[in-house]
Design a protein around this motif. Structure first.
Motif, mmCIF file in Angstrom:
data_model
loop_
_atom_site.group_PDB
_atom_site.id
_atom_site.type_symbol
_atom_site.label_atom_id
_atom_site.label_comp_id
_atom_site.label_asym_id
_atom_site.label_seq_id
_atom_site.Cartn_x
_atom_site.Cartn_y
_atom_site.Cartn_z
ATOM 1 N N TYR A 163 0.810 -1.213 0.000
ATOM 2 C CA TYR A 163 0.000 0.000 0.000
ATOM 3 C C TYR A 163 0.849 1.270 0.000
ATOM 4 O O TYR A 163 0.315 2.382 -0.066
ATOM 5 C CB TYR A 163 -0.926 0.019 1.222
ATOM 6 N N ARG A 164 2.159 1.106 0.142
ATOM 7 C CA ARG A 164 3.073 2.244 0.259
ATOM 8 C C ARG A 164 2.643 3.158 1.409
ATOM 9 O O ARG A 164 2.703 4.377 1.313
ATOM 10 C CB ARG A 164 3.187 3.014 -1.064
ATOM 11 N N GLN A 165 2.174 2.522 2.439
ATOM 12 C CA GLN A 165 1.800 3.206 3.671
ATOM 13 C C GLN A 165 2.441 2.500 4.858
ATOM 14 O O GLN A 165 2.819 1.328 4.777
ATOM 15 C CB GLN A 165 0.280 3.218 3.860
ATOM 16 N N THR A 166 2.552 3.240 5.961
ATOM 17 C CA THR A 166 3.083 2.694 7.209
ATOM 18 C C THR A 166 2.068 2.940 8.309
ATOM 19 O O THR A 166 1.507 4.037 8.413
ATOM 20 C CB THR A 166 4.420 3.363 7.578
ATOM 21 N N GLY A 167 1.818 1.921 9.123
ATOM 22 C CA GLY A 167 0.950 2.098 10.284
ATOM 23 C C GLY A 167 1.758 2.650 11.439
ATOM 24 O O GLY A 167 2.678 1.987 11.930
ATOM 25 N N VAL A 168 1.458 3.856 11.849
ATOM 26 C CA VAL A 168 2.157 4.497 12.974
ATOM 27 C C VAL A 168 1.296 4.313 14.220
ATOM 28 O O VAL A 168 0.121 4.700 14.225
ATOM 29 C CB VAL A 168 2.412 5.994 12.705
ATOM 30 N N VAL A 169 1.857 3.699 15.254
ATOM 31 C CA VAL A 169 1.100 3.437 16.475
ATOM 32 C C VAL A 169 1.796 4.084 17.666
ATOM 33 O O VAL A 169 3.022 4.125 17.748
ATOM 34 C CB VAL A 169 0.915 1.920 16.720
ATOM 35 N N ALA A 170 0.981 4.593 18.587
ATOM 36 C CA ALA A 170 1.472 5.185 19.839
ATOM 37 C C ALA A 170 0.266 5.356 20.751
ATOM 38 O O ALA A 170 -0.888 5.319 20.299
ATOM 39 C CB ALA A 170 2.158 6.526 19.595
ATOM 40 N N ASN A 171 0.512 5.554 22.034
ATOM 41 C CA ASN A 171 -0.563 5.756 23.009
ATOM 42 C C ASN A 171 -0.426 7.110 23.689
ATOM 43 O O ASN A 171 0.690 7.614 23.880
ATOM 44 C CB ASN A 171 -0.544 4.641 24.065
ATOM 45 N N PHE A 172 -1.573 7.679 24.070
ATOM 46 C CA PHE A 172 -1.600 9.029 24.636
ATOM 47 C C PHE A 172 -2.535 9.089 25.841
ATOM 48 O O PHE A 172 -3.525 8.349 25.908
ATOM 49 C CB PHE A 172 -2.095 10.043 23.595
ATOM 50 N N ARG A 173 -2.227 9.988 26.760
ATOM 51 C CA ARG A 173 -3.189 10.350 27.787
ATOM 52 C C ARG A 173 -3.979 11.536 27.255
ATOM 53 O O ARG A 173 -3.402 12.500 26.752
ATOM 54 C CB ARG A 173 -2.504 10.701 29.104
ATOM 55 N N ALA A 174 -5.314 11.436 27.343
ATOM 56 C CA ALA A 174 -6.188 12.458 26.754
ATOM 57 C C ALA A 174 -6.742 13.393 27.820
ATOM 58 O O ALA A 174 -7.012 12.982 28.947
ATOM 59 C CB ALA A 174 -7.335 11.784 25.998
ATOM 60 N N THR B 88 3.813 6.415 25.092
ATOM 61 C CA THR B 88 4.644 5.337 24.551
ATOM 62 C C THR B 88 5.362 5.851 23.309
ATOM 63 O O THR B 88 4.853 6.716 22.592
ATOM 64 C CB THR B 88 3.830 4.088 24.155
ATOM 65 N N ALA B 89 6.540 5.317 23.052
ATOM 66 C CA ALA B 89 7.275 5.678 21.845
ATOM 67 C C ALA B 89 6.514 5.190 20.618
ATOM 68 O O ALA B 89 5.946 4.092 20.617
ATOM 69 C CB ALA B 89 8.668 5.068 21.884
ATOM 70 N N ALA B 90 6.503 6.027 19.586
ATOM 71 C CA ALA B 90 5.813 5.647 18.352
ATOM 72 C C ALA B 90 6.563 4.523 17.640
ATOM 73 O O ALA B 90 7.801 4.471 17.662
ATOM 74 C CB ALA B 90 5.676 6.861 17.438
ATOM 75 N N GLN B 91 5.810 3.630 17.024
ATOM 76 C CA GLN B 91 6.376 2.551 16.222
ATOM 77 C C GLN B 91 5.692 2.531 14.872
ATOM 78 O O GLN B 91 4.562 3.012 14.725
ATOM 79 C CB GLN B 91 6.180 1.202 16.920
ATOM 80 N N GLY B 92 6.346 1.958 13.877
ATOM 81 C CA GLY B 92 5.760 1.879 12.545
ATOM 82 C C GLY B 92 5.890 0.487 11.958
ATOM 83 O O GLY B 92 6.850 -0.229 12.252
ATOM 84 N N PHE B 93 4.916 0.091 11.142
ATOM 85 C CA PHE B 93 4.979 -1.197 10.453
ATOM 86 C C PHE B 93 4.373 -1.026 9.061
ATOM 87 O O PHE B 93 3.371 -0.322 8.885
ATOM 88 C CB PHE B 93 4.261 -2.301 11.236
ATOM 89 N N PRO B 94 4.997 -1.622 8.028
ATOM 90 C CA PRO B 94 4.517 -1.443 6.648
ATOM 91 C C PRO B 94 3.166 -2.104 6.442
ATOM 92 O O PRO B 94 2.866 -3.144 7.050
ATOM 93 C CB PRO B 94 5.605 -2.119 5.804
ATOM 94 N N LEU B 95 2.347 -1.502 5.581
ATOM 95 C CA LEU B 95 1.006 -2.014 5.303
ATOM 96 C C LEU B 95 0.957 -2.620 3.904
ATOM 97 O O LEU B 95 1.459 -2.035 2.943
ATOM 98 C CB LEU B 95 -0.032 -0.902 5.418
ATOM 99 N N ALA B 96 0.350 -3.788 3.814
ATOM 100 C CA ALA B 96 0.248 -4.468 2.523
ATOM 101 C C ALA B 96 -0.965 -5.377 2.527
ATOM 102 O O ALA B 96 -1.476 -5.768 3.579
ATOM 103 C CB ALA B 96 1.514 -5.281 2.252
ATOM 104 N N LEU B 97 -1.416 -5.709 1.329
ATOM 105 C CA LEU B 97 -2.438 -6.736 1.132
ATOM 106 C C LEU B 97 -1.729 -7.988 0.641
ATOM 107 O O LEU B 97 -0.900 -7.913 -0.277
ATOM 108 C CB LEU B 97 -3.455 -6.271 0.084
ATOM 109 N N GLN B 98 -2.015 -9.120 1.262
ATOM 110 C CA GLN B 98 -1.315 -10.343 0.883
ATOM 111 C C GLN B 98 -2.270 -11.531 0.932
ATOM 112 O O GLN B 98 -2.959 -11.742 1.929
ATOM 113 C CB GLN B 98 -0.153 -10.571 1.856
ATOM 114 N N THR B 99 -2.338 -12.263 -0.147
ATOM 115 C CA THR B 99 -3.140 -13.481 -0.194
ATOM 116 C C THR B 99 -2.259 -14.628 -0.700
ATOM 117 O O THR B 99 -1.214 -14.387 -1.324
ATOM 118 C CB THR B 99 -4.357 -13.334 -1.123
ATOM 119 N N VAL B 100 -2.688 -15.855 -0.415
ATOM 120 C CA VAL B 100 -1.928 -17.029 -0.847
ATOM 121 C C VAL B 100 -2.833 -17.937 -1.660
ATOM 122 O O VAL B 100 -4.062 -17.885 -1.529
ATOM 123 C CB VAL B 100 -1.344 -17.792 0.362
ATOM 124 N N ASP B 101 -2.222 -18.766 -2.520
ATOM 125 C CA ASP B 101 -3.048 -19.611 -3.393
ATOM 126 C C ASP B 101 -3.550 -20.861 -2.685
ATOM 127 O O ASP B 101 -4.517 -21.473 -3.121
ATOM 128 C CB ASP B 101 -2.286 -19.975 -4.672
#
Length: 390
Positions: free
Chosen positions: A184-195, A264-277
């Motif tokens: 997807y040429r995107q990255t999931g950026v995750v972190a936690n916050f106090r609101a 929490t420190a932010a982390q990132g992970f690449p996003l993709a669509l993946q299927t198998v036969d």
């Protein structure tokens, strides 16, 4: 079989929530199970929350209850989702309500490590489980067994090998299952916050110029961010100081939760669509990310993997007495039973990502009109909630 090799009914290769759930379910079913995985790592010193959280559906909760794991999770760290509000490019909004859908809650938000530690604790008390903290290096399948060579020099045999080793699955490569992947040429950026403001047990999601921002409720007025951002933007977000990231999230979410404090420190992970036969081969079955990978916009990836586990366990426990665990007739029942659920979520998540990523005023008008139409159809909304609950 070689008598010098330790033998098992099932060898689960890979841990995490899906692999450990599979190992626990199978050993509770009376099978001798080998688990090739590492224990859950402790939170970093001083960390308040795990940065990775999941929205567990009703089907996942049911599986964990069946395994007697859900009851052991610290309830003070679980947060129910009673409402979900989704915002389009303009004023369009969708509201999903547990009350209107006649369900107790839409989902439970919990840290990945919180549930995984409960799985680890349960696994340690299983007399039929052998935990092998090592990697598989070779996999040879013959008429009698799957023979697995380990990195520590040992060799084990099993009637069935379960590949739960993630999106870049080694097991999948050994059986030659072909992968179709779209980055997807995107990255999931995750972190936690106090609101500053209470979240009211409500999950929020914003679609903004091809990017998707979600804030999920956590205990004690905290929220968890999942920002599906274009790769370059994500790289910039991950370089921000904690207070700068908090300010950027406040701006992007229009101050929905007031001032935010990053915990929490932010982390990132690449996003993709993946299927198998294929999900199976003689004496081998794939579950979780080894079998499929979807966009996180609906928060359903882990739930889909846990439904793989439930389906595989059901097929095994209901098998005819004369069938071997690695029988292809048996394994194809599992594969056929999972195809529709997997395909449905692949189409839905990929379709939504494409619709909201398409640029231009006309596209914006079409999708916002579509959101308004869905919002005015209570029966359709109930069906969507039911599908998400599994």
């Amino acid at each position: 079989m070689n008598a010098t090799h330790q033998t098992f009914d099932v060898a689960v290769i890979g841990g995490g929530l899906v692999g450990k759930s599979a190992a626990l379910a199978l050993t509770q079913g009376g099978l001798r199970v080998a688990l090739l995985a590492q224990p859950c790592a402790p939170l970093p010193a001083g960390a308040v929350f795990d940065a990775r959280v999941y929205a567990f559906s009703r089907s996942s909760q049911a599986l964990f209850e069946r395994l007697r794991v859900w009851q052991a999770v610290d309830a003070a760290r679980l947060t129910p989702v009673y409402d979900m509000r989704v915002f389009g490019d303009a004023a369009a909004e969708l509201h999903f309500s547990a009350y209107q859908a006649s369900v107790a809650q839409l989902a439970w938000i919990a840290e990945s490590s919180l549930v995984e530690r409960s799985l680890d604790a349960a696994l340690k008390f299983q007399p039929n489980l052998t935990w092998l903290d090592t990697r598989a290096q070779t996999l040879d399948v013959n008429a009698d067994a799957a023979v697995i060579g380990l990195a520590n020099g040992r060799v084990i045999q099993a009637d069935l090998a379960v590949g739960a080793d993630g999106a870049h699955s080694w097991v999948r490569a050994q059986i030659g299952s072909q992968v179709v992947r779209r980055d997807y040429r995107q990255t999931g950026v995750v972190a936690n916050f106090r609101a500053q403001r209470p979240h009211g047990e409500t999950a929020y999601q914003w679609f903004r110029e091809g990017e998707i921002i979600a804030l999920l409720p956590l205990p004690d007025q905290h929220v968890s961010l999942v920002w599906s951002a274009e790769a370059q933007h994500a790289e910039a977000l991950l370089k921000l100081a904690p207070e700068q990231l908090a300010a950027e999230v406040e701006r992007a979410t229009q101050g929905q939760h007031g001032a935010l404090e990053c915990v929490t420190a932010a982390q990132g992970f690449p996003l993709a669509l993946q299927t198998v036969d294929r999900l199976v081969a003689p004496r081998v079955a794939l579950v979780g990310d080894a079998a499929h990978l979807i966009h996180p916009l609906a928060g359903q990836g882990v739930n889909l993997g846990l439904r793989d586990v439930a389906a595989l366990v059901d097929v095994i426990t209901q098998k005819e007495a004369f069938r071997d665990l690695g029988d292809m007739v048996l394994l194809r029942r599992y594969e056929r039973g999972r195809r529709e659920d997997i395909q449905k979520l692949v189409v839905a998540t990929d379709g939504l990502q494409r619709v909201f990523a398409f640029p231009g005023m006309l596209a914006r008008a079409v999708r916002n009109t579509g959101m308004a139409l869905v919002g005015g159809q209570p029966l359709l909304k109930r069906w969507l909630v039911a599908s998400a609950l599994g």
